[in-house]
Design an enzyme around this catalytic site. Sequence first.
Site, mmCIF file in Angstrom:
data_model
loop_
_atom_site.group_PDB
_atom_site.id
_atom_site.type_symbol
_atom_site.label_atom_id
_atom_site.label_comp_id
_atom_site.label_asym_id
_atom_site.label_seq_id
_atom_site.Cartn_x
_atom_site.Cartn_y
_atom_site.Cartn_z
ATOM 1 N N HIS A 58 -4.968 4.842 15.088
ATOM 2 C CA HIS A 58 -4.193 3.715 15.607
ATOM 3 C C HIS A 58 -2.858 3.580 14.871
ATOM 4 C CE1 HIS A 58 -6.748 2.802 12.281
ATOM 5 N NE2 HIS A 58 -6.315 1.557 12.123
ATOM 6 N N ARG A 59 -2.902 3.682 13.529
ATOM 7 C CA ARG A 59 -1.674 3.500 12.745
ATOM 8 C C ARG A 59 -0.712 4.658 13.023
ATOM 9 N NH1 ARG A 59 -4.088 2.896 8.600
ATOM 10 N NH2 ARG A 59 -4.393 0.662 8.746
ATOM 11 N N LYS A 108 -7.317 12.524 10.619
ATOM 12 C CA LYS A 108 -7.399 11.111 10.991
ATOM 13 C C LYS A 108 -6.028 10.606 11.448
ATOM 14 C CE LYS A 108 -8.005 6.453 9.335
ATOM 15 N NZ LYS A 108 -8.269 5.511 8.258
ATOM 16 N N ASN A 149 0.829 -1.195 0.000
ATOM 17 C CA ASN A 149 0.000 0.000 0.000
ATOM 18 C C ASN A 149 0.880 1.267 0.000
ATOM 19 O OD1 ASN A 149 -1.664 2.141 0.842
ATOM 20 N ND2 ASN A 149 -3.019 0.747 1.959
ATOM 21 N N ASP A 183 0.122 -4.265 10.963
ATOM 22 C CA ASP A 183 -1.108 -5.040 10.861
ATOM 23 C C ASP A 183 -2.142 -4.343 11.743
ATOM 24 O OD1 ASP A 183 -2.411 -7.206 9.662
ATOM 25 O OD2 ASP A 183 -2.414 -8.275 11.563
HETATM 26 P P1 IMP Z 1 -4.389 -3.671 7.544
HETATM 27 O O1 IMP Z 1 -3.744 -4.692 8.404
HETATM 28 O O2 IMP Z 1 -3.932 -2.279 7.861
HETATM 29 O O3 IMP Z 1 -4.309 -3.976 6.087
HETATM 30 O O4 IMP Z 1 -5.922 -3.650 7.935
HETATM 31 C C1 IMP Z 1 -6.736 -4.791 7.884
HETATM 32 C C2 IMP Z 1 -8.186 -4.416 7.745
HETATM 33 O O5 IMP Z 1 -8.595 -3.684 8.908
HETATM 34 C C3 IMP Z 1 -8.494 -3.503 6.568
HETATM 35 O O6 IMP Z 1 -8.806 -4.218 5.416
HETATM 36 C C4 IMP Z 1 -9.723 -2.764 7.064
HETATM 37 O O7 IMP Z 1 -10.844 -3.573 6.903
HETATM 38 C C5 IMP Z 1 -9.463 -2.626 8.553
HETATM 39 N N1 IMP Z 1 -8.785 -1.355 8.877
HETATM 40 C C6 IMP Z 1 -7.506 -1.210 9.324
HETATM 41 N N2 IMP Z 1 -7.197 0.084 9.524
HETATM 42 C C7 IMP Z 1 -8.313 0.778 9.172
HETATM 43 C C8 IMP Z 1 -8.616 2.186 9.165
HETATM 44 O O8 IMP Z 1 -7.807 3.070 9.488
HETATM 45 N N3 IMP Z 1 -9.856 2.496 8.754
HETATM 46 C C9 IMP Z 1 -10.783 1.583 8.381
HETATM 47 N N4 IMP Z 1 -10.552 0.278 8.361
HETATM 48 C C10 IMP Z 1 -9.322 -0.136 8.762
#
Ligand code: IMP
Length: 176
Positions: free
Chosen positions: A161-162, A156, A8, A61
């Site tokens: 969280h990220r 945001k 990403n 993650d």
């Molecule tokens: P990833 O591990 O960051 O790819 O997140 C896994 C899944 O969690 C994503 O496909 C979303 O469904 C959900 N998700 C993670 N972070 C977010 C966010 O900031 N907004 C909305 N959905 C999130």
Amino acid sequence: MLRFVTSNAGKAREASEYLPVELRQVEYDYPEIQSSSLEEIAIAGAQDAYEEIGEPVFVDDAGLFIDAFEGFPGPYSSYVEEKLGIERVQQLTAREEDHRARFRAIVAYANSEGIETFEGVVRGRIVPPRGEGGFGYDPIFEHRERTFAEMDTEEKNAVSHRGRALAAFGDWLTER
Ligand code: IMP
């Protein structure tokens, strides 16, 4: 220079704002283990990517954890989003008394010394969808009166969280 293993490009751009070193995005598709623990998934991913790439790397993650469902969908957030859709997740939550939820993100950094993890959490509640921005569960996640989909990217990132996990990682890198 640090390598962020993610497919990403948006995440890679976002991460560079929090980290005190130059970043390079690496598109290596590490196998995701099945686990109910985000930490375990991130650690396994970082370990695998480090072995493959042979240089210090980090992965992240994340998932949505709904209190009334003991943290479901958690690590299965993208699968549940794809199969049920966020509207149905919201409708199921609306039937419960407790609508609280949180997003959690884990950053796992692997180098020759081992693996370090950093966590970021943001609390909110599940509401009927509002807003056009963001992705995933953003329209149904409300934090301080607004959904994540109603915030612009900068707002945001400041509370997400990220963003918090990356900021903790950035502080740790600066201290070393
Ligand atoms: P990833 O591990 O960051 O790819 O997140 C896994 C899944 O969690 C994503 O496909 C979303 O469904 C959900 N998700 C993670 N972070 C977010 C966010 O900031 N907004 C909305 N959905 C999130």
